[in-house]
Motif scaffolding. Structure first.
Motif, PDB file in Angstrom:
ATOM      1  N   ILE A 101      24.271   5.634   7.625  1.00  0.00           N
ATOM      2  CA  ILE A 101      24.724   6.621   8.143  1.00  0.00           C
ATOM      3  C   ILE A 101      23.600   7.592   7.641  1.00  0.00           C
ATOM      4  O   ILE A 101      23.295   7.670   6.582  1.00  0.00           O
ATOM      5  CB  ILE A 101      26.154   7.237   7.239  1.00  0.00           C
ATOM      6  CG1 ILE A 101      27.291   5.597   7.338  1.00  0.00           C
ATOM      7  CG2 ILE A 101      26.598   8.636   7.705  1.00  0.00           C
ATOM      8  CD1 ILE A 101      28.566   6.541   6.305  1.00  0.00           C
TER       9      ILE A 101
ATOM     10  N   GLY B  96      25.207  11.481  10.929  1.00  0.00           N
ATOM     11  CA  GLY B  96      26.093  11.433  10.322  1.00  0.00           C
ATOM     12  C   GLY B  96      26.410  12.808  10.756  1.00  0.00           C
ATOM     13  O   GLY B  96      27.958  13.377  10.660  1.00  0.00           O
TER      14      GLY B  96
ATOM     15  N   ARG C  61      31.573  14.017   4.571  1.00  0.00           N
ATOM     16  CA  ARG C  61      31.045  13.220   4.053  1.00  0.00           C
ATOM     17  C   ARG C  61      31.353  12.635   3.092  1.00  0.00           C
ATOM     18  O   ARG C  61      30.928  11.070   3.850  1.00  0.00           O
ATOM     19  CB  ARG C  61      29.494  13.445   3.478  1.00  0.00           C
ATOM     20  CG  ARG C  61      28.506  14.788   4.694  1.00  0.00           C
ATOM     21  CD  ARG C  61      26.756  14.511   4.044  1.00  0.00           C
ATOM     22  NE  ARG C  61      26.922  15.364   1.935  1.00  0.00           N
ATOM     23  CZ  ARG C  61      26.031  16.534   2.660  1.00  0.00           C
ATOM     24  NH1 ARG C  61      26.047  17.245   3.367  1.00  0.00           N
ATOM     25  NH2 ARG C  61      27.171  16.812   0.986  1.00  0.00           N
TER      26      ARG C  61
ATOM     27  N   VAL D  33      22.909   4.945   3.492  1.00  0.00           N
ATOM     28  CA  VAL D  33      23.907   6.412   3.667  1.00  0.00           C
ATOM     29  C   VAL D  33      22.093   6.796   3.077  1.00  0.00           C
ATOM     30  O   VAL D  33      21.270   6.974   1.967  1.00  0.00           O
ATOM     31  CB  VAL D  33      24.562   7.171   2.319  1.00  0.00           C
ATOM     32  CG1 VAL D  33      23.866   8.694   2.645  1.00  0.00           C
ATOM     33  CG2 VAL D  33      25.528   7.219   2.938  1.00  0.00           C
TER      34      VAL D  33
END
Length: 171
Positions: free
Chosen positions: A50, A8, A30, A74
């Protein structure tokens, strides 16, 4: 289903738009990355992880959160674990069993994941892939919208249309 692991912060620091956003707010950068990759995952039917480093955050524990239709996950790594080491660990588990790709511009990381059965893509190559898909989606929407335009003839009764035509010709 293809699985893509994205470093990321590496991507945020490589993509022009995200670098600008990051200068004002890392959280906003983000969020923008997550939204962009959620659209991409939905369009392509991929599962995307991510991964963000939290290795320098004292006491942090690994956190995972799903986004979109669940195809974007995530991950914030635990204290002492980098995004690279998390990705390597995951590739060790699934690299030769399923189709996996890793997005990072870290050349050492690219070599390691390739040796473990994953394909690799630089952050900039991925940026161009995403932009190409965004153009395809936009074009598809525009074509769909233009097909829905109706002419007057399509919308009114034929008898009324004939009467209007007679009025037009008599002037």
């Amino acid at each position: 289903m293809k699985n893509i692991f994205v470093d990321g912060y590496n991507v945020i620091n490589s993509w022009p738009e995200l670098k600008i956003i990051k200068d004002y707010s890392l959280e906003s950068a983000r969020s923008e990355l997550i939204e962009t990759l959620s659209n991409y995952a939905a369009y392509k039917g991929y599962k995307i992880f991510i991964v963000f480093d939290a290795h320098m955050v004292n006491g942090s524990v690994e956190k995972k959160e799903k986004f979109g239709n669940g195809n974007v996950i995530v991950v914030f790594t635990k204290e002492g674990e980098t995004a690279d080491s998390f990705i390597e660990r995951m590739i060790n588990q699934v690299g030769r069993k399923i189709e996996v790709s890793v997005v990072t511009s870290d050349s050492l990381e690219q070599q390691l994941v390739f040796q473990r059965g994953a394909t690799r893509m630089s952050s900039i190559e991925f940026y161009h892939e995403i932009k190409g898909i965004e153009r395809k989606i936009k074009s598809k929407i525009e074509k769909s919208y233009s097909k829905k335009k109706y002419s007057l003839e399509d919308m009114i009764n034929k008898d009324i249309l004939e009467k209007l035509e007679k009025i037009r010709r008599s002037n």
